[in-house]
Design a protein around this motif. Sequence first.
Motif, PDB file in Angstrom:
ATOM      1  N   ASN A   2      93.964  49.423 120.105  1.00  0.00           N
ATOM      2  CA  ASN A   2      93.468  48.970 118.799  1.00  0.00           C
ATOM      3  C   ASN A   2      94.367  49.396 117.658  1.00  0.00           C
ATOM      4  N   HIS A   3      95.061  50.505 117.815  1.00  0.00           N
ATOM      5  CA  HIS A   3      95.964  50.974 116.764  1.00  0.00           C
ATOM      6  C   HIS A   3      97.124  50.008 116.549  1.00  0.00           C
ATOM      7  N   LEU A   4      97.344  49.118 117.501  1.00  0.00           N
ATOM      8  CA  LEU A   4      98.458  48.172 117.413  1.00  0.00           C
ATOM      9  C   LEU A   4      98.030  46.843 116.794  1.00  0.00           C
ATOM     10  N   SER A   5      96.986  46.867 115.981  1.00  0.00           N
ATOM     11  CA  SER A   5      96.435  45.626 115.409  1.00  0.00           C
ATOM     12  C   SER A   5      97.423  44.898 114.508  1.00  0.00           C
ATOM     13  N   ASN A   6      98.435  45.585 113.981  1.00  0.00           N
ATOM     14  CA  ASN A   6      99.429  44.924 113.129  1.00  0.00           C
ATOM     15  C   ASN A   6     100.571  44.302 113.923  1.00  0.00           C
ATOM     16  N   LYS A   7     100.585  44.529 115.236  1.00  0.00           N
ATOM     17  CA  LYS A   7     101.677  44.029 116.070  1.00  0.00           C
ATOM     18  C   LYS A   7     101.377  42.625 116.612  1.00  0.00           C
ATOM     19  N   SER A   8     102.429  41.886 116.876  1.00  0.00           N
ATOM     20  CA  SER A   8     102.256  40.547 117.463  1.00  0.00           C
ATOM     21  C   SER A   8     101.723  40.645 118.886  1.00  0.00           C
ATOM     22  N   THR A   9     101.888  41.803 119.512  1.00  0.00           N
ATOM     23  CA  THR A   9     101.420  41.997 120.890  1.00  0.00           C
ATOM     24  C   THR A   9      99.964  42.452 120.957  1.00  0.00           C
ATOM     25  N   TYR A  10      99.326  42.634 119.811  1.00  0.00           N
ATOM     26  CA  TYR A  10      97.930  43.092 119.787  1.00  0.00           C
ATOM     27  C   TYR A  10      97.053  42.151 120.592  1.00  0.00           C
ATOM     28  N   ASN A  11      96.223  42.728 121.460  1.00  0.00           N
ATOM     29  CA  ASN A  11      95.374  41.937 122.342  1.00  0.00           C
ATOM     30  C   ASN A  11      93.922  42.396 122.187  1.00  0.00           C
ATOM     31  N   PRO A  12      93.127  41.702 121.372  1.00  0.00           N
ATOM     32  CA  PRO A  12      91.740  42.145 121.170  1.00  0.00           C
ATOM     33  C   PRO A  12      90.920  42.156 122.451  1.00  0.00           C
ATOM     34  N   ASP A  13      91.221  41.238 123.384  1.00  0.00           N
ATOM     35  CA  ASP A  13      90.473  41.215 124.646  1.00  0.00           C
ATOM     36  C   ASP A  13      90.677  42.502 125.438  1.00  0.00           C
ATOM     37  N   LYS A  14      91.888  43.038 125.385  1.00  0.00           N
ATOM     38  CA  LYS A  14      92.172  44.284 126.088  1.00  0.00           C
ATOM     39  C   LYS A  14      91.418  45.444 125.432  1.00  0.00           C
ATOM     40  N   VAL A  15      91.362  45.440 124.109  1.00  0.00           N
ATOM     41  CA  VAL A  15      90.602  46.472 123.395  1.00  0.00           C
ATOM     42  C   VAL A  15      89.134  46.421 123.809  1.00  0.00           C
ATOM     43  N   ASP A  60      82.799  45.452 105.967  1.00  0.00           N
ATOM     44  CA  ASP A  60      81.494  45.930 106.450  1.00  0.00           C
ATOM     45  C   ASP A  60      81.672  46.842 107.658  1.00  0.00           C
ATOM     46  N   ILE A  61      82.527  46.430 108.561  1.00  0.00           N
ATOM     47  CA  ILE A  61      82.777  47.214 109.778  1.00  0.00           C
ATOM     48  C   ILE A  61      83.476  48.525 109.457  1.00  0.00           C
ATOM     49  N   MET A  62      84.549  48.436 108.663  1.00  0.00           N
ATOM     50  CA  MET A  62      85.371  49.621 108.426  1.00  0.00           C
ATOM     51  C   MET A  62      84.679  50.644 107.532  1.00  0.00           C
ATOM     52  N   LEU A  63      83.845  50.195 106.597  1.00  0.00           N
ATOM     53  CA  LEU A  63      83.115  51.148 105.764  1.00  0.00           C
ATOM     54  C   LEU A  63      82.072  51.918 106.572  1.00  0.00           C
ATOM     55  N   GLN A  64      81.376  51.205 107.468  1.00  0.00           N
ATOM     56  CA  GLN A  64      80.397  51.892 108.308  1.00  0.00           C
ATOM     57  C   GLN A  64      81.102  52.848 109.276  1.00  0.00           C
ATOM     58  N   MET A  85      93.091  53.672 107.866  1.00  0.00           N
ATOM     59  CA  MET A  85      93.506  53.437 106.482  1.00  0.00           C
ATOM     60  C   MET A  85      94.978  53.062 106.389  1.00  0.00           C
ATOM     61  N   ARG A  86      95.800  53.664 107.217  1.00  0.00           N
ATOM     62  CA  ARG A  86      97.224  53.311 107.204  1.00  0.00           C
ATOM     63  C   ARG A  86      97.448  51.932 107.803  1.00  0.00           C
ATOM     64  N   ARG A  87      96.653  51.577 108.815  1.00  0.00           N
ATOM     65  CA  ARG A  87      96.779  50.220 109.373  1.00  0.00           C
ATOM     66  C   ARG A  87      96.499  49.165 108.310  1.00  0.00           C
ATOM     67  N   TYR A  88      95.595  49.478 107.405  1.00  0.00           N
ATOM     68  CA  TYR A  88      95.229  48.534 106.345  1.00  0.00           C
ATOM     69  C   TYR A  88      95.822  48.928 104.993  1.00  0.00           C
ATOM     70  N   ASN A  89      96.853  49.761 105.033  1.00  0.00           N
ATOM     71  CA  ASN A  89      97.619  50.106 103.833  1.00  0.00           C
ATOM     72  C   ASN A  89      96.727  50.606 102.707  1.00  0.00           C
ATOM     73  N   VAL A 100      89.414  46.452 101.935  1.00  0.00           N
ATOM     74  CA  VAL A 100      88.809  46.876 103.196  1.00  0.00           C
ATOM     75  C   VAL A 100      87.896  48.074 102.952  1.00  0.00           C
ATOM     76  N   TYR A 101      88.378  49.013 102.137  1.00  0.00           N
ATOM     77  CA  TYR A 101      87.601  50.214 101.792  1.00  0.00           C
ATOM     78  C   TYR A 101      87.144  50.090 100.344  1.00  0.00           C
TER      79      TYR A 101
END
Length: 504
Positions: free
Chosen positions: A214-227, A415-419, A436-440, A445-446
């Motif tokens: 999940n930490h790789l959400s900014n990458k082109s290789t990010y795979n939500p199904d794997k998460v 909504d997700i990230m605040l909770q 927070m760093r993933r979303y700069n 988001v926050y």
Amino acid sequence: MKKIKILAMLFASLWLSSCEKYLDINQDPSNPQVAEGHVLLPPLLAGMMRGEAFDSRYIGQYIQNWHSSGGGNTWDRHGYVAGSDAAGEKWRQHYFALGQNIVLAIRDGQEKGKWDYSGVAKAIQAWSWQSTTDYHGEMILKQMFEPNRYVFDFDKQEDVYAEVVRGCNDALTDLARTDGIVSMISLARGDLVYKGDRTKWIKFVYGILARNANHLSNKSTYNPDKVIEYVDKSLASNADNFNVPHTGTSTADGNFFGPTRNNMGSYRQSAYMVSLLNGTVFKDVKDPRLALMLTPSVDGTYRGVNTTFGDPNSGTAATRIATLWNTVPGVATTALDGRYIFSDKADYPLMTYFELQFIKAEALFKKGDKAKALEAYKNGIIAHLAYAKATAKEQTDYLASAAVVDVDADLKLSDIMLQKYIALWGHGCLETWVDMRRYNYSNEVYTGFTLPIGTQLSADNGGKPAQRVRPRYNSEYVWNRNSLDIIGGNNFDYHTYELWFTKK
């Protein structure tokens, strides 16, 4: 004289021979030289907690969980303390507190067929690689513990991420083995967290993999199904939470955040956290967790400190901003409250079910499946309300309030990230900083989050927020400075360099 010399040599020979046998502690069952897994595991668990808790104090300021009671604190300003080991405990945890002790635990398990112990040790090592690289960035991987070496080269973060996956897979292999002398009773001797239950350790390993992916959400290789797959194989309820226990009878066995140790006496809860619970951010809804997690000022009002400004009411007893544990209203001022995770006997959670449900909700949201994302989001909220000890009625009322999204089409990433921010407050500082760093540090988001700017930031920052923590001073900056030069580690603004995992 010749006879004396011969007798002296004979005596010395006999003395050394007998002494050699006497000093051979490997033959003395009361003094074993090779530590076994059940002896090594408790200090390994304590080391995990220590590294995370010590440095959460500083990162908690970066992410505005709390702030210093004094204005202008360098950590509130996204800075660092030069020539100091402050915020270097994670580095020490990985290479010293865990380090060779994990190597010994793995070796002991493999040599004796105690695959449960070797699997647990590999799981802890994978967790440490993951959490430490997310904190520091480049690390010493390939040359770690290489003998006869006095300086060490740093490896790229993507290599460390790959090592986490490799280590997790090795751990899963060992934890699945039933040959040798695998035994729940034996593992329970050293396992203070899961009491020898390998199924829960397997879930913990999948939780590490979920974080890694999940930490790789900014990458082109990010795979939500794997998460999502990893989360579904990980912690199934709060009963699976990775909690390091404390007896809480003294400073030696008390919770790091408890009042007896007094490690948080100079910190104040943040205005940002108060705003998330008092109805400022969430549509005039007063969250039941406000009274369960935070502490009111003496006059009963919940207040928080704004970043870099310190406690503006420190001299006014009637309005003083509460410490993280406060005097109980109506009780003598010497009585410490110690609520939530701030009591002496509180467990310290290093991974929780609710965190993983919010990870799943984020992955499903990015995948475009808002219906299932809403379900995971609510699972996370419910689990954390229960963890915070909200009553059944409080949980029902809050879930029915305007603070909680009820229609999947209305669900937003914020909504997700605040909770998740609320749920990880205090004990999950390092994971929140990853987010927070993933979303700069986005205030979209926050909601309501504001970074220090201009002169509020540390002078070394060059107008940029913190992105990493410098390696431990007494390790790298004392004897490994040439290797640091290669990655820019001796530059004043090194802590503002973006990490590989956040880059697109």
